[in-house]
Design an enzyme around this catalytic site. Sequence first.
Site, PDB file in Angstrom:
ATOM      1  N   GLU A   1       0.830  -1.212   0.000  1.00  0.00           N
ATOM      2  CA  GLU A   1       0.000   0.000   0.000  1.00  0.00           C
ATOM      3  C   GLU A   1       0.863   1.261   0.000  1.00  0.00           C
ATOM      4  OE1 GLU A   1      -3.233   0.647  -0.281  1.00  0.00           O
ATOM      5  OE2 GLU A   1      -3.585  -1.469  -0.672  1.00  0.00           O
TER       6      GLU A   1
ATOM      7  N   CYS B   1     -23.855   6.422 -13.956  1.00  0.00           N
ATOM      8  CA  CYS B   1     -22.772   7.364 -13.632  1.00  0.00           C
ATOM      9  C   CYS B   1     -23.152   8.766 -14.126  1.00  0.00           C
ATOM     10  CB  CYS B   1     -21.490   6.890 -14.297  1.00  0.00           C
ATOM     11  SG  CYS B   1     -20.143   8.063 -14.139  1.00  0.00           S
TER      12      CYS B   1
ATOM     13  N   CYS C   1     -17.793  -0.357 -18.191  1.00  0.00           N
ATOM     14  CA  CYS C   1     -17.951  -0.101 -16.754  1.00  0.00           C
ATOM     15  C   CYS C   1     -19.310  -0.616 -16.254  1.00  0.00           C
ATOM     16  CB  CYS C   1     -17.845   1.400 -16.491  1.00  0.00           C
ATOM     17  SG  CYS C   1     -18.097   1.815 -14.762  1.00  0.00           S
TER      18      CYS C   1
ATOM     19  N   CYS D   1     -15.585   3.774 -20.238  1.00  0.00           N
ATOM     20  CA  CYS D   1     -16.954   3.714 -19.709  1.00  0.00           C
ATOM     21  C   CYS D   1     -17.767   2.600 -20.364  1.00  0.00           C
ATOM     22  CB  CYS D   1     -17.651   5.056 -19.912  1.00  0.00           C
ATOM     23  SG  CYS D   1     -16.758   6.406 -19.131  1.00  0.00           S
TER      24      CYS D   1
ATOM     25  N   CYS E   1     -11.756   3.169 -14.795  1.00  0.00           N
ATOM     26  CA  CYS E   1     -12.079   4.585 -14.594  1.00  0.00           C
ATOM     27  C   CYS E   1     -10.760   5.353 -14.498  1.00  0.00           C
ATOM     28  CB  CYS E   1     -12.916   4.744 -13.323  1.00  0.00           C
ATOM     29  SG  CYS E   1     -13.739   6.341 -13.229  1.00  0.00           S
TER      30      CYS E   1
HETATM   31  S1  SF4 Z   1     -18.961   5.163 -16.267  1.00  0.00           S
HETATM   32 FE1  SF4 Z   1     -18.347   6.587 -14.665  1.00  0.00          FE
HETATM   33  S2  SF4 Z   1     -17.434   5.293 -13.117  1.00  0.00           S
HETATM   34 FE2  SF4 Z   1     -17.550   4.077 -14.971  1.00  0.00          FE
HETATM   35  S3  SF4 Z   1     -15.567   4.361 -15.986  1.00  0.00           S
HETATM   36 FE3  SF4 Z   1     -16.958   5.878 -16.813  1.00  0.00          FE
HETATM   37  S4  SF4 Z   1     -16.619   7.674 -15.553  1.00  0.00           S
HETATM   38 FE4  SF4 Z   1     -15.780   5.952 -14.435  1.00  0.00          FE
END
Ligand code: SF4
Length: 463
Positions: free
Chosen positions: A45, A217, A211, A208, A201
């Site tokens: 970490e 989002c 995602c 996206c 992200c």
């Molecule tokens: S949808 Fe939103 S959370 Fe997902 S990668 Fe794109 S910006 Fe990031």
Amino acid sequence: MKEMPVPILAPYLFQQRLLAWFADHGRHELPWQQARTPYRVWVSEIMLQQTQVTTVIPYFERFMARFPDVQALAEASQDEVLHLWTGLGYYARGRNLHKAARVVMDEHGGAFPVHSLEAMAALPGIGRSTAGAVIAQSTGERAVILDGNVKRVLTRLHAVAGWPGRPAVERRLWALAEHYTPHAQVVDFTQAMMDLGATLCRRGSPDCGRCPFRDVCVAHARGEEKRFPESKPKKALPTRETLMLLLQDDKGRVLLEQRPPSGLWGGLWSLPQFDDHGDLEGWLDVHAPGAELAPARSPFTHVFSHFRLEITPQPARVTRLDAVSEQRRWVEPGRPDGIGLAAPVKGLLESLAPFTLSAPQGPRPDSQEEESPMSQTVFCRKYQQELEALPFPPLPGKKGQEIQASVSRQAWEEWQALQTRLINEKHLNMLDPASREYLMEQMERFLDNRETDQAEGYVPRGE
Ligand code: SF4
């Protein structure tokens, strides 16, 4: 008015989506995910703060091989710890790691206080998020994290305005992180949050389309992903200047000094630094009388988080030095073994190893050879006659031997003068392989009497 988080998903839905994504796309084979002890998780970490996983892996493995547990780390010298940290940057992390290991040994009987967030966060160099990550990852107990990756995901999901370093923004992000963190499967959840931020992200290029939260989002819906998180309001960085003395002895070794334990490059080894030429020459008069200064090299800039340091390397050669002590030592440019080096100094030493500007490379200090008082001669490829030979190979390896066997001292010194001018006037960066290649090519041309590039002010011999 009190700020309230505005969750976009119920926590269990958020967790379900995230964990399903993690099962298929998360990272499960990282070295610190095997044998997840508090010690291994903690070291990883700290290394991962401001540094990418691919960079950290070899450092982590070397570190574990040398310091397999907190006791081994606590018993090591700071020099040894910083040596293994050289190249990772942000050296305060390495120093704090070492201090924290000693606190764990002295105050916690060698066991990390992983059942108390407060006690973990009180260790040197461990903030609330790192403490949470170590607890969650090594014990599976519920603990909330909010590192840079998690901040990015949350600010985008909720289009949280403002720089996350502002206390009000940070409070809001902690509240969101708290809201979404589950009571079970904490190990996977925390890793999944970090992985989502690091692999999908991403700061500059969020993916996206893949995602699990693309339909909810807020930043994505607005097409404003890259607006979040907002940057810290910029202040122009001030510039400071310094001279670094590249003092070499007649064996080609370079003098290094250890920096004071705290402050800039604290505890690392660096070149002697001066504010101006008056100070530098005054120091040489006292400690290295008779030192010869060569032309200064072109300055380069090293950027710190709060200022820019413009560094001018000043080469010099010395035969006698009265200042070697615990805090000063000679090192061979290619073998600064066992010590932590300030980043620009590491680069400067590397640039010296193959291109010794002011002193030929001599035999190793443990060599029994002595230089013959009689000068040898060599048939010089440039001047096509027998002339005084170089006393030592001027470069490392086979190339150096070849040059010593075919180039006179006179021709080599002339090449060095031209090389210095080319470096300075063409602003060559000796850390750049292309610059080195260019100089090697120019050197061959010069020694074969072919046309070379001319630095302004250089007058070829005989004209
Ligand atoms: S949808 Fe939103 S959370 Fe997902 S990668 Fe794109 S910006 Fe990031």
